[in-house]
Design an enzyme around this catalytic site. Structure first.
Site, PDB file in Angstrom:
ATOM      1  N   SER A  62       0.803  -1.229   0.000  1.00 11.24           N
ATOM      2  CA  SER A  62       0.000   0.000   0.000  1.00 11.24           C
ATOM      3  C   SER A  62       0.833   1.276   0.000  1.00 11.24           C
ATOM      4  O   SER A  62       0.315   2.337  -0.318  1.00 11.24           O
ATOM      5  CB  SER A  62      -0.962   0.012   1.189  1.00 11.24           C
ATOM      6  N   HIS A 102       1.171   4.320   6.770  1.00 12.66           N
ATOM      7  CA  HIS A 102       0.595   5.174   5.732  1.00 12.66           C
ATOM      8  C   HIS A 102       1.030   6.622   5.923  1.00 12.66           C
ATOM      9  O   HIS A 102       1.577   6.980   6.955  1.00 12.66           O
ATOM     10  CB  HIS A 102      -0.929   5.073   5.704  1.00 12.66           C
ATOM     11  N   ASP A 129      -7.925   6.376   4.485  1.00 15.02           N
ATOM     12  CA  ASP A 129      -7.987   5.239   5.413  1.00 15.02           C
ATOM     13  C   ASP A 129      -9.208   5.199   6.313  1.00 15.02           C
ATOM     14  O   ASP A 129      -9.269   4.365   7.213  1.00 15.02           O
ATOM     15  CB  ASP A 129      -6.737   5.235   6.299  1.00 15.02           C
TER      16      ASP A 129
END
Length: 186
Positions: A62, A102, A129
């Site tokens: 990701s 992230h 998210d």
């Protein structure tokens, strides 16, 4: 089992049988010292970095191209540092055991009490998210952060991923290490 393998196994068992109790205890204590030293280093890193997890492995794609699956990240988490847009953070949310790596994409400062909340997104993901956060949670707070990425080693964490995906490999490696420590004489 072949003759050669049988002879090697007999030789290893013979080494263990010839080892007196004092030697065996010395080997066990040496193994214990190695394990306790590793734990002390880990706890020391936790204190120095301010992070409950100073080293983490990226488990998904990701965050590509910034980080790839298997990259080993080094984290800090100094509470006095403000969170900034563009910063890569590792966070844990309620109901999920595995931390997520992230990037912070948006900040939201409350006018009432001055608290800062933020939104994250994986570089390789098409949406933010919010779907990963706990039900009803729209923003993260500082308490959700495990650490901030400060450096990395590419693909070093693949060993960890393989050992989690193939538990028998983990037990084989641990068994070989234990046998080596017990049989290795100095």
């Amino acid at each position: 089992m072949g003759v050669m393998e049988s002879l090697q196994l007999d030789s290893m068992l013979g080494d263990v049988q010839r080892m007196d109790k004092r030697q065996f205890l010395y080997q066990v204590l040496s193994f214990g010292m190695i394990v306790s030293s590793a734990l002390m280093i880990w706890k020391g890193l936790m204190v120095v970095t301010g992070s409950e997890s100073p080293i983490v492995v990226v488990l998904s794609g990701s965050m590509e191209p910034a980080f790839h699956r298997g990259d080993l990240l080094f984290l800090t988490n100094y509470r006095e540092e403000p969170v900034q847009v563009g910063e890569i953070v590792v966070f844990k949310v309620e109901g999920r055991d595995i931390p997520i790596v992230h990037r912070v994409i948006k900040l939201h400062e409350s006018r009432n009490n001055g608290t800062v909340k933020f939104l994250t997104k994986g570089d390789n993901n098409s949406v933010d998210d919010r779907g990963l956060y706990a039900p009803g949670q729209l923003w993260l707070t500082k308490k959700d952060i495990v650490g901030r990425a400060r450096g990395f080693l590419p693909y070093v964490g693949m060993i960890t991923i393989y050992m989690n995906e193939y538990p028998n490999l983990k037990y084989a490696i641990l068994g070989i290490l234990a046998i080596y420590v017990l049989l290795h004489r100095e």
